[in-house]
Design a protein around this motif. Structure first.
Motif, short mmCIF file in Angstrom:
data_model
loop_
_atom_site.label_atom_id
_atom_site.label_comp_id
_atom_site.label_asym_id
_atom_site.label_seq_id
_atom_site.Cartn_x
_atom_site.Cartn_y
_atom_site.Cartn_z
N ILE A 140 18.58 -18.99 20.57
CA ILE A 140 19.06 -20.26 21.11
C ILE A 140 18.05 -20.83 22.11
CG2 ILE A 140 20.84 -21.30 22.58
CD1 ILE A 140 22.83 -19.37 21.23
N ASN A 141 17.47 -19.98 22.95
CA ASN A 141 16.47 -20.45 23.92
C ASN A 141 15.24 -21.02 23.21
OD1 ASN A 141 18.03 -19.76 26.10
ND2 ASN A 141 16.96 -17.85 26.54
N MET A 142 14.79 -20.33 22.17
CA MET A 142 13.64 -20.81 21.40
C MET A 142 13.94 -22.16 20.76
SD MET A 142 11.76 -19.04 18.13
CE MET A 142 13.24 -19.28 17.11
N GLU A 143 15.12 -22.26 20.17
CA GLU A 143 15.54 -23.51 19.53
C GLU A 143 15.66 -24.63 20.56
OE1 GLU A 143 17.23 -25.76 16.16
OE2 GLU A 143 15.82 -24.12 16.45
N GLY A 144 16.25 -24.31 21.72
CA GLY A 144 16.40 -25.31 22.76
C GLY A 144 15.07 -25.83 23.28
N ASN A 145 14.11 -24.93 23.47
CA ASN A 145 12.78 -25.34 23.93
C ASN A 145 12.09 -26.23 22.91
OD1 ASN A 145 12.88 -24.01 26.41
ND2 ASN A 145 12.12 -22.09 25.56
N LEU A 146 12.22 -25.87 21.63
CA LEU A 146 11.60 -26.67 20.58
C LEU A 146 12.19 -28.08 20.56
CD1 LEU A 146 9.69 -26.84 18.18
CD2 LEU A 146 11.46 -25.79 16.76
N LYS A 147 13.50 -28.18 20.68
CA LYS A 147 14.14 -29.50 20.68
C LYS A 147 13.72 -30.32 21.90
CE LYS A 147 18.27 -28.21 18.05
NZ LYS A 147 19.74 -28.08 18.09
N TYR A 148 13.62 -29.64 23.04
CA TYR A 148 13.22 -30.34 24.26
C TYR A 148 11.84 -30.96 24.11
CZ TYR A 148 11.45 -31.07 28.97
OH TYR A 148 10.87 -31.63 30.08
#
Length: 346
Positions: A140-148
């Motif tokens: 989830i953290n990886m996905e969140g950073n990518l979206k940001y």
């Protein structure tokens, strides 16, 4: 003065979390007289409706409506949208709790007329070493950073965190009745309409992270089915390579959706050519070791031994298997977007 905002929430059997959710909205630092809270119960059979009614009797900003049977979240949100009086909507789930400044941080961006959607930043609680919560948090953290960074660099965050995001009412489309991933469909509609989508990292929300692999497998399979539905619906974008958001869509989403097929193809092709070169023997060996690690982790788990590192291999294999099952479900045909929510507080 602050914008007036409508908060839309579809709920189904959320008695464990709904009071805490409402408290997190009411106790935010956003003026409550600037809020309209629209809640639709999707045929709840527990104490959810009674809890909401107690709050609505106390706070006139809360408007509650029961809907018979099961309709699915997109259908409930569509119905609530018709009654919303404000131009800015926040769509959120019952198990996603706000911090005091969450609403303010989401809404502030709509002063820019090009902003169509603003995503929140989700943080997790409830980690347990014996399950997959640590590994799921990493994903989830990886996905969140990518979206940001998609939002920061290209103004085209691809798919918001469905548990809490803000959108202009005029840009919220009616989601096709059988679609299972509404947030992605909505975001792509915003981008196709010529507006920007971004993530606001200060708009923090909290959610209990998934820990039971079976529950997460079921959820990921449902999401995968919805992803394929969206892929087919937005297939015309694959030739629109002059659009920045299309490149983000392909690199971030499409390639990952094809992950299970690519992994199977890679293993089988490696198996066929492994006799031709020592390098191919080593890559085949590496794949075999990786998949064996996932099996070994399950054996150790049966004896009460939990390795965080080995559990990452289990998580990776299981979630790609869930993606594959989602593809199969799509091919079998999808007749409804109604599903059972993931268990709370695993």
């Amino acid at each position: 003065s602050p914008e007036t905002v409508s908060i839309l929430m579809s709920v189904y059997n959320e008695e464990k979390v709904i009071a805490e959710k409402l408290e997190s909205i009411i106790n935010s630092d956003y003026p409550i007289d600037k809020l309209e809270i629209l809640i639709g119960s999707d045929g709840s059979s527990d104490k959810t409706d009674n809890i909401i009614l107690k709050y609505s009797n106390k706070y006139p900003q809360i408007k509650f409506e029961r809907f018979g049977g099961r309709n699915g979240k997109p259908s409930i949100i569509e119905k609530l949208k018709k009654g919303a009086v404000n131009d800015i909507l926040i769509i959120t789930d019952a198990n996603v709790f706000f911090e005091k400044n969450t609403i303010k941080e989401l809404v502030k961006h709509f002063n820019d007329p090009k902003i169509g959607l603003v995503d929140s930043r989700m943080t997790n609680t409830g980690f347990k070493k014996e399950g997959i919560s640590i590994q799921e948090k990493g994903y989830i953290n990886m996905e969140g950073n990518l979206k940001y960074f998609e939002g920061e660099l290209f103004n085209c965050l691809i798919g918001p965190f469905g548990g809490c995001y803000a959108i202009r009412k005029s840009l919220l489309p009616n989601v096709p009745k059988t679609f299972r991933v509404d947030d992605f469909f909505i975001c792509m509609h915003v981008l196709e309409s010529g507006y920007f989508s971004i993530c606001e990292r200060k708009a923090i929300v909290h959610e209990d992270v998934s820990n039971i692999i079976g529950e997460e497998f079921r959820r990921k399979s449902r999401i995968a089915t919805g992803n394929i539905q969206n892929f087919i619906y937005y297939k015309h974008l694959l030739i629109s390579l002059n659009k920045t958001y299309v490149w983000c869509y392909i690199s971030h989403k499409v390639i990952r959706w094809l992950g299970p097929i690519l992994l199977i193809s890679m293993f089988l092709s490696n198996l066929l050519i492994q006799q031709t070169n020592i390098l191919f023997k080593l890559t085949l060996l590496g794949q075999c070791i990786f998949y064996t690690c996932a099996l070994f982790d399950q054996i150790l788990k049966n004896y009460g031994i939990h390795s965080v590192l080995l559990r990452y291999t289990t998580h990776f294999v299981a979630m790609n298997a869930a993606l594959f099952m989602g593809i199969i479900e799509y091919l079998k045909g999808v007749k409804t977007n109604v599903w059972e929510p993931t268990k709370r507080y695993q």
